[in-house]
Design a protein around this motif. Structure first.
Motif, short mmCIF file in Angstrom:
data_model
loop_
_atom_site.label_atom_id
_atom_site.label_comp_id
_atom_site.label_asym_id
_atom_site.label_seq_id
_atom_site.Cartn_x
_atom_site.Cartn_y
_atom_site.Cartn_z
N GLU B 66 0.81 -1.21 0.00
CA GLU B 66 0.00 0.00 0.00
C GLU B 66 0.85 1.26 0.00
OE1 GLU B 66 -3.07 0.31 -0.50
OE2 GLU B 66 -3.43 -1.85 -0.56
N TRP B 124 -7.24 -9.00 5.28
CA TRP B 124 -6.79 -7.63 5.50
C TRP B 124 -5.31 -7.51 5.30
CZ3 TRP B 124 -10.75 -4.24 6.67
CH2 TRP B 124 -11.97 -4.82 7.05
N GLU B 125 -4.89 -6.31 5.04
CA GLU B 125 -3.47 -6.05 4.83
C GLU B 125 -2.66 -6.38 6.09
OE1 GLU B 125 0.07 -4.85 3.19
OE2 GLU B 125 -1.86 -5.18 2.22
N THR B 141 -6.62 3.40 9.18
CA THR B 141 -6.94 2.97 7.82
C THR B 141 -7.17 1.48 7.75
OG1 THR B 141 -5.61 4.77 6.96
CG2 THR B 141 -6.12 3.01 5.44
N ARG B 143 -7.38 -1.69 5.35
CA ARG B 143 -6.96 -2.10 4.01
C ARG B 143 -7.43 -3.51 3.76
NH1 ARG B 143 -3.42 1.74 2.60
NH2 ARG B 143 -2.52 2.88 4.36
N ILE B 145 -7.82 -6.67 1.38
CA ILE B 145 -7.18 -7.29 0.21
C ILE B 145 -8.17 -8.17 -0.54
CG2 ILE B 145 -5.31 -8.79 -0.58
CD1 ILE B 145 -3.92 -8.15 2.06
N ALA B 163 -13.04 -5.28 -1.65
CA ALA B 163 -11.59 -5.41 -1.91
C ALA B 163 -11.29 -5.37 -3.40
CB ALA B 163 -11.09 -6.72 -1.32
N PRO B 164 -10.13 -4.87 -3.79
CA PRO B 164 -9.11 -4.30 -2.93
C PRO B 164 -9.41 -2.82 -2.66
CG PRO B 164 -8.32 -4.35 -5.19
CD PRO B 164 -9.72 -4.91 -5.20
N ALA B 166 -8.74 0.68 0.30
CA ALA B 166 -8.19 1.24 1.53
C ALA B 166 -9.10 2.38 1.95
CB ALA B 166 -6.78 1.74 1.30
N GLU B 168 -9.80 5.16 5.03
CA GLU B 168 -9.33 5.78 6.27
C GLU B 168 -10.52 6.28 7.07
OE1 GLU B 168 -6.71 9.08 5.64
OE2 GLU B 168 -6.57 9.53 7.77
N GLU B 179 -8.41 4.22 -2.07
CA GLU B 179 -8.61 3.59 -3.36
C GLU B 179 -9.58 2.44 -3.20
OE1 GLU B 179 -4.53 2.31 -3.93
OE2 GLU B 179 -5.27 0.27 -3.80
#
Lengths: 172, 470
Positions: B66, B124-125, B141, B143, B145, B163-164, B166, B168, B179
């Motif tokens: 990211e 998740w990230e 944030t 994120r 995936i 997904a995908p 992000a 916040e 995104e």
């Protein structure tokens, strides 16, 4: 964040790809390696106070990663694992090259990649950037699967020879 | 000496098999034996695996995707991350780790203003964020995936992330889509709820809307399903009102116009509610399955028990639907409609598949297939791993289109040809084939999926037929 924390974080970040590679080597599965790396990072942080500044971070972090791998396998007893515990212990033993520099190895690998003949580089790019499997590669390159397997094996073998050569060159 | 070389060749072959996922259990045992026997074999293995892991990291987006993605020197960074970025990459990585490590413990934080209502196939990230269903959330944030997650703000706004993506979280009335795609449902209690993107602020006036932020161009597409939103450009301050049935695409340097969905860029119609009436019959599948399973490191990935997956790209996937028309006489079906309930699979990037056209075929010659065992080897209407269609076994019955970026909804065909095929083949089981005609633009394009008859809460494939009055 105090200075010790900053220094510690730097150690952790600097060793991320090396730890990832180490864990992958033990587990034989890239997805599992990523999960275990995340867990290892947490453990490292929790144990930050046990770590003595100036001592060998790499050895300590790898030890923690090894225990995390064992824990991961215990938690997933029912899954089939690539290797048994006995072999895992053998693999985890530090190699006899104490000053093996992971970063130099990475740079050497990149140099070696650049030197590959174009067709070999294309194959590596498709294999890794596209994450294509043997069957898809065979289709893309219009070759038999056995030929693709053979090519990948030769390329990787060649890369290892090239890396060792470059590292020796660097050392002399 | 010769024997040793042969051994080394075999060892290398087995290691490569492990890396490329084609090694079987017996070969794994053989590899294990080699490695137990000699330290030099183990050293060979360690080196080879290191090369594989490094190549994998260098060619994928590495361990810190990211943050790297937001670096302007992305393309070089991917090729030569250490050399070019050096200290910068390390600092970015430090920041990421610091963020992860110093993420406020939710139970200890007073700044909790949202929670995760539900997740579906979510990956998740970072595993360090509170990401389980029910988790309380403060600023930070998320994120995602893979899969879907729904976040409910204390203000009442409900935001589903696909997904995908992000997202916040800023406060109970404000979030920022870095995104990806979100769908927001905003009740009256949260009117004024704001979603910021790299180019605009979308301010809600009580609605349901979706926003897509393109990871590459940073363009924001806002589409309103109900009510109204206001879109305000960050750079110029101009604003636009977007109402039900309209959308807007705003770039970093332009706001763009308001357009209707029926415009080309969203050109397709979802089919209406199920047809009803005395002369209509509704049938669900008696069997359904998809072909084209994907294996990675010897393990099946991207699979679904409840969705039928359809894809056209580096891997192919087709869906087979079986309907039992035994109880209907030939030449009695005069109208027909096939409805499929699409749902996000969480796999692949929607942005890599343009507007997608699906084709529905009838399979002729009373095909024999079984839900449990259907695979590429025995699929009745295609041959080979590439799932090349056998035109001699197929009759095209119609097509439908799913717009860019959309992964769910009820789609299907209502076509004379479908009715004719069913009418001709009534009195026995019939097989329909659904394929995606549109290929993805590059690898990792979206895998489309629609509910199978095993889906717990979405309706499976449904055939509505209208019978001739006796």
């Amino acid at each position: 964040m105090n200075q010790l924390n900053e220094a510690f974080i730097r150690e952790v970040t600097d060793h991320q790809s090396e730890l990832y590679s180490y864990i992958y080597m033990l587990l034989g599965n890239l997805h599992d390696a990523r999960d275990v790396l995340q867990e290892t990072n947490l453990v490292l942080w929790r144990k930050a106070n046990d770590f003595e500044a100036g001592s060998n971070f790499r050895a300590w972090a790898k030890r923690c990663a090894y225990y995390e791998c064992l824990r991961f396998r215990r938690d997933r007893k029912r899954d089939r694992h690539v290797f048994d515990d006995e072999l895992l212990a053998l693999l985890a033993e530090p190699s006899d090259m104490p000053d093996d520099d992971a970063e130099a190895r990475q740079l050497a690998l990149r140099d070696c990649l650049v030197q590959l003949p174009e067709r070999q580089r294309d194959l590596i790019n498709s294999r890794y950037r596209g994450d294509l499997q043997i069957k898809q590669l065979a289709k893309q390159f219009n070759k038999r699967e056995s030929a693709i397997k053979m090519s990948l094996k030769r390329i990787r073998d060649g890369l290892q020879v090239c890396i060792e050569f470059k590292l020796r060159e660097l050392a002399s | 000496m010769k024997e040793r070389n042969q051994n080394d060749e075999r060892l290398l072959e087995l290691i490569n098999g492990l890396m490329d996922g084609w090694i079987d259990e017996a070969e794994q045992q053989e590899l294990q034996q080699y490695l137990k026997e000699s330290e030099s074999a183990r050293e060979r293995y360690r080196r080879q695996m290191d090369i594989h892991a490094q190549l994998h990291l260098d060619h994928s987006e590495g361990l810190i995707p990211e943050l790297m993605r937001r670096q302007p020197i992305k393309s070089q960074a991917l090729r030569f991350p250490r050399q070019l970025l050096g200290a910068a990459a390390a600092m970015v990585a430090s920041l990421l780790i610091a963020l992860v490590l110093f993420w406020p413990k939710p139970e200890a934080s007073k700044q909790v203003f949202a929670h995760i209502e539900s997740t579906s196939g979510a990956r998740w990230e970072s595993t360090h964020l509170p990401t389980a269903a029910g988790a309380q959330l403060g600023p930070g944030t998320l994120r995602l995936i893979e899969g879907l997650a729904t976040v409910v703000f204390d203000s009442g706004a409900r935001v589903t992330i696909e997904a995908p993506a992000a997202l916040e979280l800023i406060d109970r009335m404000h979030c920022r889509l870095v995104e990806g795609l979100v769908i927001a449902d905003v009740p009256e209690s949260a009117i004024g709820f704001k979603v910021s993107t790299p180019s605009v602020d979308v301010i809600d006036h009580g609605t349901r809307f979706s926003i897509i932020v393109d990871a590459e161009t940073r363009e924001t597409s806002t589409k309103v399903y109900q009510g109204m939103v206001e879109v305000q450009h960050l750079l110029f301050g101009q604003s636009l009102k977007i109402r039900e049935g309209e959308f807007n695409a705003a770039g970093l340097e332009s706001l763009g116009a308001v357009q209707a969905f029926s415009d080309q860029s969203f050109g397709l119609r979802q089919i209406g509610p199920p047809r009803r009436g005395d002369d209509w019959r509704r049938l669900t599948t008696s069997r359904d399955a998809y072909v084209g399973r994907v294996f990675l490191d010897g393990r099946e990935v991207h699979r679904s028990e409840t969705l039928l997956l359809v894809k056209n790209g580096s891997a192919m996937r087709h869906a087979y639907l079986g309907f039992d028309l035994t109880d209907y006489a030939e030449n009695t079906i005069i109208e027909a409609e096939l409805a499929l309930e699409f749902a996000p699979t969480g796999w692949g990037f929607a942005s890599l598949v343009p507007e997608a056209t699906f084709l529905v075929f009838g399979v002729t010659g009373d095909p024999v297939w079984d839900e449990e065992t259907l695979d590429v080897e025995n699929a009745p209407a295609s041959h080979g791993r590439a799932l090349n269609l056998k035109p001699e076994r197929l009759v095209e019955l119609g097509s439908f289109v799913i717009p860019y970026g959309i992964q769910k909804g009820r789609y299907g065909i209502e076509d004379r040809r479908l009715a004719d095929f069913l009418s001709d083949h009534a009195g026995r089981p019939v097989t329909l084939l659904v394929v995606r005609e549109t290929a993805e633009i590059e690898n990792h394009g979206l895998v489309h999926g629609f509910a199978s008859r095993r889906h717990p809460n979405l309706p499976g494939p449904t055939l509505s037929i209208r019978l001739a009055q006796p």
